[in-house]
Design a protein around this motif. Structure first.
Motif, PDB file in Angstrom:
ATOM      1  N   ASN A 184      25.403 -31.355 -23.044  1.00 16.88           N
ATOM      2  CA  ASN A 184      25.008 -32.026 -22.088  1.00 16.88           C
ATOM      3  C   ASN A 184      24.354 -30.503 -21.532  1.00 16.88           C
ATOM      4  O   ASN A 184      22.739 -31.490 -21.109  1.00 16.88           O
ATOM      5  CB  ASN A 184      25.647 -32.857 -22.137  1.00 16.88           C
ATOM      6  CG  ASN A 184      24.536 -33.913 -20.963  1.00 16.88           C
ATOM      7  OD1 ASN A 184      22.963 -34.194 -21.324  1.00 16.88           O
ATOM      8  ND2 ASN A 184      25.347 -34.849 -19.538  1.00 16.88           N
ATOM      9  N   GLU A 185      24.857 -29.563 -20.698  1.00 14.22           N
ATOM     10  CA  GLU A 185      24.234 -28.483 -20.107  1.00 14.22           C
ATOM     11  C   GLU A 185      23.331 -27.982 -20.719  1.00 14.22           C
ATOM     12  O   GLU A 185      21.966 -28.081 -19.793  1.00 14.22           O
ATOM     13  CB  GLU A 185      25.733 -28.219 -19.524  1.00 14.22           C
ATOM     14  CG  GLU A 185      26.566 -28.511 -18.871  1.00 14.22           C
ATOM     15  CD  GLU A 185      27.762 -27.768 -18.722  1.00 14.22           C
ATOM     16  OE1 GLU A 185      28.194 -26.538 -19.044  1.00 14.22           O
ATOM     17  OE2 GLU A 185      28.822 -28.359 -17.925  1.00 14.22           O
ATOM     18  N   ARG A 186      23.433 -28.058 -22.116  1.00 12.42           N
ATOM     19  CA  ARG A 186      22.048 -27.054 -22.502  1.00 12.42           C
ATOM     20  C   ARG A 186      21.299 -27.917 -23.015  1.00 12.42           C
ATOM     21  O   ARG A 186      19.874 -27.750 -22.996  1.00 12.42           O
ATOM     22  CB  ARG A 186      23.005 -26.604 -24.049  1.00 12.42           C
ATOM     23  CG  ARG A 186      23.585 -24.865 -24.117  1.00 12.42           C
ATOM     24  CD  ARG A 186      24.214 -25.062 -25.118  1.00 12.42           C
ATOM     25  NE  ARG A 186      24.672 -26.112 -26.090  1.00 12.42           N
ATOM     26  CZ  ARG A 186      25.437 -25.912 -27.485  1.00 12.42           C
ATOM     27  NH1 ARG A 186      25.427 -24.963 -28.214  1.00 12.42           N
ATOM     28  NH2 ARG A 186      25.892 -27.184 -27.889  1.00 12.42           N
ATOM     29  N   GLY A 187      21.004 -29.263 -22.772  1.00 11.69           N
ATOM     30  CA  GLY A 187      20.198 -30.078 -22.552  1.00 11.69           C
ATOM     31  C   GLY A 187      19.928 -31.008 -24.282  1.00 11.69           C
ATOM     32  O   GLY A 187      18.511 -31.200 -24.888  1.00 11.69           O
ATOM     33  N   ASP A 188      21.464 -30.986 -25.463  1.00  7.89           N
ATOM     34  CA  ASP A 188      21.123 -30.990 -26.151  1.00  7.89           C
ATOM     35  C   ASP A 188      20.220 -32.275 -26.222  1.00  7.89           C
ATOM     36  O   ASP A 188      21.205 -33.646 -25.984  1.00  7.89           O
ATOM     37  CB  ASP A 188      22.228 -30.654 -27.051  1.00  7.89           C
ATOM     38  CG  ASP A 188      22.235 -31.400 -28.864  1.00  7.89           C
ATOM     39  OD1 ASP A 188      21.247 -31.826 -29.387  1.00  7.89           O
ATOM     40  OD2 ASP A 188      23.105 -30.319 -29.283  1.00  7.89           O
TER      41      ASP A 188
END
Length: 197
Positions: A184-188
């Protein structure tokens, strides 16, 4: 009927297992006591022989030797009394004695006894200054007390305890939750963020 027989066999097997464990512990204690005897006699005879041939003996050396001999003999007797297995008149094992491999005071008895032997032999070869090796005993006690008792009392909680408490909330996540959080932090795009109402 069959269950009662199985229970008796189970209890009998358990009792035989316990008896085997006690006999093994008793034999370990007997070996340890025999080794202590050899060490006690060997260190003292070696120290006396070396002192007679290699160094001049002063009054302080005799005093230190007698004090270390007394301390060593006291600790040796305590360990023998604690670890000697007791048997009845028929030779059946009654008690295996205390476990001489247990940590705590028993372990410290062994340590002080070994330091005594080392100081006796070392001082007979290297000189009277070698008796300072006994200073390692109270130094070790202070070190152990500082780390486990004195430091936390004076300084509050230790820095490692503070770090562990700070890291605790994040470690409450399961591996799957941590993996999803990183995605989620990587924007997956595979991770859908849900908002709570």
């Amino acid at each position: 009927m069959a269950n009662a027989s199985a229970k008796r066999i189970g209890v009998l097997g358990y009792l035989l297992f316990i008896r085997h464990i006690l006999q093994a512990e008793a034999s370990q204690n007997e070996i340890a006591i025999r080794n202590l005897f050899y060490g006690q006699v060997g260190a003292n005879v070696l120290a006396l022989v070396l002192r007679l041939f290699f160094s001049k003996t002063s009054k302080t050396a005799i005093v230190f030797y007698v004090l270390s001999l007394g301390a060593g003999q006291f600790l040796y007797r305590q360990l023998v009394k604690m670890g000697t297995p007791r048997r009845d008149a028929t030779g059946t094992l009654v008690s295996s004695g205390d476990d001489l491999n247990q940590p705590g005071m028993t372990e410290w008895f062994f340590d002080v006894l070994y330091v005594s032997w080392f100081a006796q032999v070392g001082s007979s070869v290297l000189g009277e200054w070698f008796w300072w090796i006994y200073a390692a005993i109270p130094g070790f006690v202070v070190f152990k007390l500082w780390g486990s008792f004195i430091s936390p009392m004076l300084l509050g909680r230790s820095s490692s305890a503070a770090e562990a408490e700070d890291a605790a909330p994040e470690s409450n996540l399961s591996k799957r939750q941590e993996k999803l959080k990183k995605r989620n932090e990587r924007g997956d795009p595979r991770v859908k963020t849900q908002t709570r109402r």
